[in-house]
Write an enzyme that holds these catalytic residues in place. Structure first.
Site, PDB file in Angstrom:
ATOM      1  N   CYS A   1       0.820  -1.224   0.000  1.00 41.13           N
ATOM      2  CA  CYS A   1       0.000   0.000   0.000  1.00 41.13           C
ATOM      3  C   CYS A   1       0.849   1.266   0.000  1.00 41.13           C
ATOM      4  CB  CYS A   1      -0.939   0.004   1.199  1.00 41.13           C
ATOM      5  SG  CYS A   1      -2.014  -1.428   1.256  1.00 41.13           S
TER       6      CYS A   1
ATOM      7  N   HIS B   1      -2.602   7.007   4.163  1.00 41.85           N
ATOM      8  CA  HIS B   1      -3.156   5.785   3.567  1.00 41.85           C
ATOM      9  C   HIS B   1      -4.474   5.462   4.266  1.00 41.85           C
ATOM     10  CE1 HIS B   1      -3.789   1.871   2.076  1.00 41.85           C
ATOM     11  NE2 HIS B   1      -3.330   1.214   3.125  1.00 41.85           N
TER      12      HIS B   1
ATOM     13  N   ASN C   1     -10.174   0.332   1.765  1.00 36.27           N
ATOM     14  CA  ASN C   1      -8.730   0.375   1.535  1.00 36.27           C
ATOM     15  C   ASN C   1      -8.438  -0.064   0.098  1.00 36.27           C
ATOM     16  OD1 ASN C   1      -5.998  -0.137   1.399  1.00 36.27           O
ATOM     17  ND2 ASN C   1      -5.876  -1.211   3.366  1.00 36.27           N
TER      18      ASN C   1
HETATM   19  C1  COA Z   1      -8.530  -5.946  10.828  1.00 38.83           C
HETATM   20  C2  COA Z   1      -8.926  -5.089  12.004  1.00 38.83           C
HETATM   21  C3  COA Z   1     -10.006  -4.123  11.572  1.00 38.83           C
HETATM   22  C4  COA Z   1      -9.469  -5.974  13.080  1.00 38.83           C
HETATM   23  O1  COA Z   1      -9.869  -5.196  14.163  1.00 38.83           O
HETATM   24  P1  COA Z   1      -9.497  -5.616  15.639  1.00 38.83           P
HETATM   25  O2  COA Z   1     -10.111  -4.664  16.550  1.00 38.83           O
HETATM   26  O3  COA Z   1      -7.999  -5.734  15.670  1.00 38.83           O
HETATM   27  O4  COA Z   1     -10.189  -6.988  15.784  1.00 38.83           O
HETATM   28  P2  COA Z   1      -9.539  -8.403  16.130  1.00 38.83           P
HETATM   29  O5  COA Z   1      -8.668  -8.860  15.007  1.00 38.83           O
HETATM   30  O6  COA Z   1      -8.920  -8.270  17.491  1.00 38.83           O
HETATM   31  O7  COA Z   1     -10.815  -9.283  16.178  1.00 38.83           O
HETATM   32  C5  COA Z   1     -11.786  -9.110  17.169  1.00 38.83           C
HETATM   33  C6  COA Z   1     -12.894 -10.090  16.894  1.00 38.83           C
HETATM   34  O8  COA Z   1     -13.664  -9.648  15.765  1.00 38.83           O
HETATM   35  C7  COA Z   1     -13.827 -10.721  14.865  1.00 38.83           C
HETATM   36  N1  COA Z   1     -13.950 -10.214  13.518  1.00 38.83           N
HETATM   37  C8  COA Z   1     -12.977 -10.036  12.597  1.00 38.83           C
HETATM   38  N2  COA Z   1     -13.514  -9.550  11.463  1.00 38.83           N
HETATM   39  C9  COA Z   1     -14.824  -9.418  11.697  1.00 38.83           C
HETATM   40  C10 COA Z   1     -15.889  -8.956  10.897  1.00 38.83           C
HETATM   41  N3  COA Z   1     -15.715  -8.544   9.634  1.00 38.83           N
HETATM   42  N4  COA Z   1     -17.119  -8.925  11.444  1.00 38.83           N
HETATM   43  C11 COA Z   1     -17.337  -9.332  12.707  1.00 38.83           C
HETATM   44  N5  COA Z   1     -16.363  -9.781  13.506  1.00 38.83           N
HETATM   45  C12 COA Z   1     -15.117  -9.816  12.989  1.00 38.83           C
HETATM   46  C13 COA Z   1     -12.623 -11.579  15.058  1.00 38.83           C
HETATM   47  O9  COA Z   1     -12.873 -12.889  14.609  1.00 38.83           O
HETATM   48  C14 COA Z   1     -12.425 -11.513  16.546  1.00 38.83           C
HETATM   49  O10 COA Z   1     -13.313 -12.405  17.146  1.00 38.83           O
HETATM   50  P3  COA Z   1     -12.844 -13.313  18.387  1.00 38.83           P
HETATM   51  O11 COA Z   1     -12.468 -12.325  19.460  1.00 38.83           O
HETATM   52  O12 COA Z   1     -14.053 -14.115  18.671  1.00 38.83           O
HETATM   53  O13 COA Z   1     -11.678 -14.090  17.869  1.00 38.83           O
HETATM   54  C15 COA Z   1      -7.709  -4.286  12.544  1.00 38.83           C
HETATM   55  O14 COA Z   1      -6.810  -5.168  13.185  1.00 38.83           O
HETATM   56  C16 COA Z   1      -6.969  -3.541  11.492  1.00 38.83           C
HETATM   57  O15 COA Z   1      -7.496  -2.647  10.878  1.00 38.83           O
HETATM   58  N6  COA Z   1      -5.683  -3.888  11.267  1.00 38.83           N
HETATM   59  C17 COA Z   1      -4.894  -3.241  10.278  1.00 38.83           C
HETATM   60  C18 COA Z   1      -5.253  -3.807   8.939  1.00 38.83           C
HETATM   61  C19 COA Z   1      -4.734  -3.013   7.805  1.00 38.83           C
HETATM   62  O16 COA Z   1      -4.583  -1.829   7.891  1.00 38.83           O
HETATM   63  N7  COA Z   1      -4.469  -3.702   6.712  1.00 38.83           N
HETATM   64  C20 COA Z   1      -4.040  -3.119   5.522  1.00 38.83           C
HETATM   65  C21 COA Z   1      -2.622  -2.730   5.596  1.00 38.83           C
HETATM   66  S1  COA Z   1      -2.183  -1.848   4.188  1.00 38.83           S
END
Ligand code: COA
Length: 329
Positions: A113, A252, A282
């Site tokens: 990205c 970003h 994104n």
């Molecule tokens: C992906 C992201 C949104 C997840 O948010 P988070 O607050 O970290 O959530 P977690 O990964 O801790 O997951 C929390 C729970 O939500 C659940 N979950 C994940 N995606 C879900 C969705 N789309 N809908 C509902 N629940 C979801 C998970 O399974 C987890 O459940 P569990 O606790 O029973 O295992 C976040 O980590 C993020 O934005 N990371 C950076 C990603 C990024 O920028 N990527 C691109 C880079 S260029």
């Protein structure tokens, strides 16, 4: 001093909109969860017959028109993408042919990205050195083509689109500094496992769904929060600027919580940060390119403004640029 400056900007988005409600019908998720955890409301999805180059071409035509430049005048085209039309030839060559840039060199650049900002830095070097006068940098993605629509951890995050910028030489303002970096020890936090030389495509890789985006959200989140601040401060330092000098930060667009944290750490006001993530999701290397084109189009960027671009992504990589906006070359 001869520097590169942006004289044309453009974007192109597929017309098909996918909302969080649409996603509720595909995976076990809710509109509320997606908005609360990411800030995303909707995203654009390219149709089956649309390739990354198709989006790149339209964004490029818009950028060339703004710069009042004919395609034949281009010396170089760089496409930044993680979703090229094919492994080879470069998507940039397909764009070069289809827009009629008969005098341009062309290659692709892959830095996740961060790729568009990496591309701006590469293009700027060719201009500063005097080797080239007119360079086109494109960030374009059809991430929907490598999205696992059964993986709720990733499929809610991404969207398709393209943005482009024309770089030309100026002796006033333009790109003041870049800060680029990488940490390959985080390669396994965001990747597509198969289809390359390490694991060529086979019936087994297809069966095991190894041709899709895989991501560990938490490590990427932490990396992003830390990196956005550091890269921003480092590039400002190189440009002899402080955050007080910044008129607009274009980060970003990955997660509004990441953007908010960067904004707070850099002590910027809400209206000093451009955000279109709720509408587009994104779009990887297209994200900063699209946001920059929109911000300029909406009058959020004016000549003389100091603009800060900052991105992070797969690699892991990061890239920041400080620009004194000047279209009058
Ligand atoms: C992906 C992201 C949104 C997840 O948010 P988070 O607050 O970290 O959530 P977690 O990964 O801790 O997951 C929390 C729970 O939500 C659940 N979950 C994940 N995606 C879900 C969705 N789309 N809908 C509902 N629940 C979801 C998970 O399974 C987890 O459940 P569990 O606790 O029973 O295992 C976040 O980590 C993020 O934005 N990371 C950076 C990603 C990024 O920028 N990527 C691109 C880079 S260029």
């Amino acid at each position: 001093m001869r520097r590169a400056t942006i004289t044309g900007w453009g974007k192109y988005l597929p017309s098909n909109v996918m909302t969080n409600k649409d996603l509720e019908k595909i995976v076990d998720t809710t509109d509320e969860w997606i908005q609360k955890r990411t800030g995303i409301k909707k995203r654009r999805i390219a149709d089956e017959d649309t390739a990354t180059s198709d989006l790149a071409i339209e964004a490029s035509k818009n950028a060339l028109e703004k710069a009042n430049l004919d395609p034949e005048e281009l010396d170089l085209i760089i496409v930044s993408t993680v979703t090229p039309d094919m492994a080879f030839p470069a998507t940039a060559c397909i764009v070069q042919d289809k827009i009629g840039a008969s005098n341009a060199a062309a290659f692709d650049l892959e830095a996740g990205c961060s790729g568009f900002v990496y591309g701006l830095s590469v293009g700027s070097q060719f201009i500063e050195s005097g080797l080239y006068d007119n360079v086109l940098i494109i960030g374009a993605e059809t991430l929907s083509k490598i999205t696992d629509w059964e993986d709720r951890n990733t499929c809610v995050l991404f969207g398709d689109g393209a943005g482009a910028a024309v770089l030309q030489a100026t002796d006033k303002g333009g790109f003041l500094a870049f800060d680029l970096g990488s940490d390959g020890s985080g390669a396994d936090a965001l990747y597509m496992e198969a289809g390359g030389s390490a694991k060529p495509a086979s019936l087994e890789t297809v069966k095991n769904k190894q041709h899709y985006i895989r991501m560990e959200g938490n490590p990427v989140f932490k990396f992003a929060v830390k990196t956005m601040k550091k890269a921003s401060l480092d590039v400002l330092d190189k440009a002899s600027l402080t955050t007080d000098d910044i008129n607009l930060l274009i980060p970003h667009q990955a997660n509004t919580r990441i953007i908010k944290s960067a904004r707070r750490r850099l002590k910027l006001d809400e209206d000093e940060v451009y955000v279109n993530l709720p509408e587009l999701g994104n779009t990887s290397s297209a994200s900063v390119a699209i946001a920059m084109a929109e911000a300029r189009e909406n009058g959020k960027i004016n000549n003389g403004d100091n603009v800060l671009l900052v991105a992070f992504g797969a690699g892991l990589t990061w890239a920041a640029a400080a620009i004194e906006w000047n279209e009058n070359i």
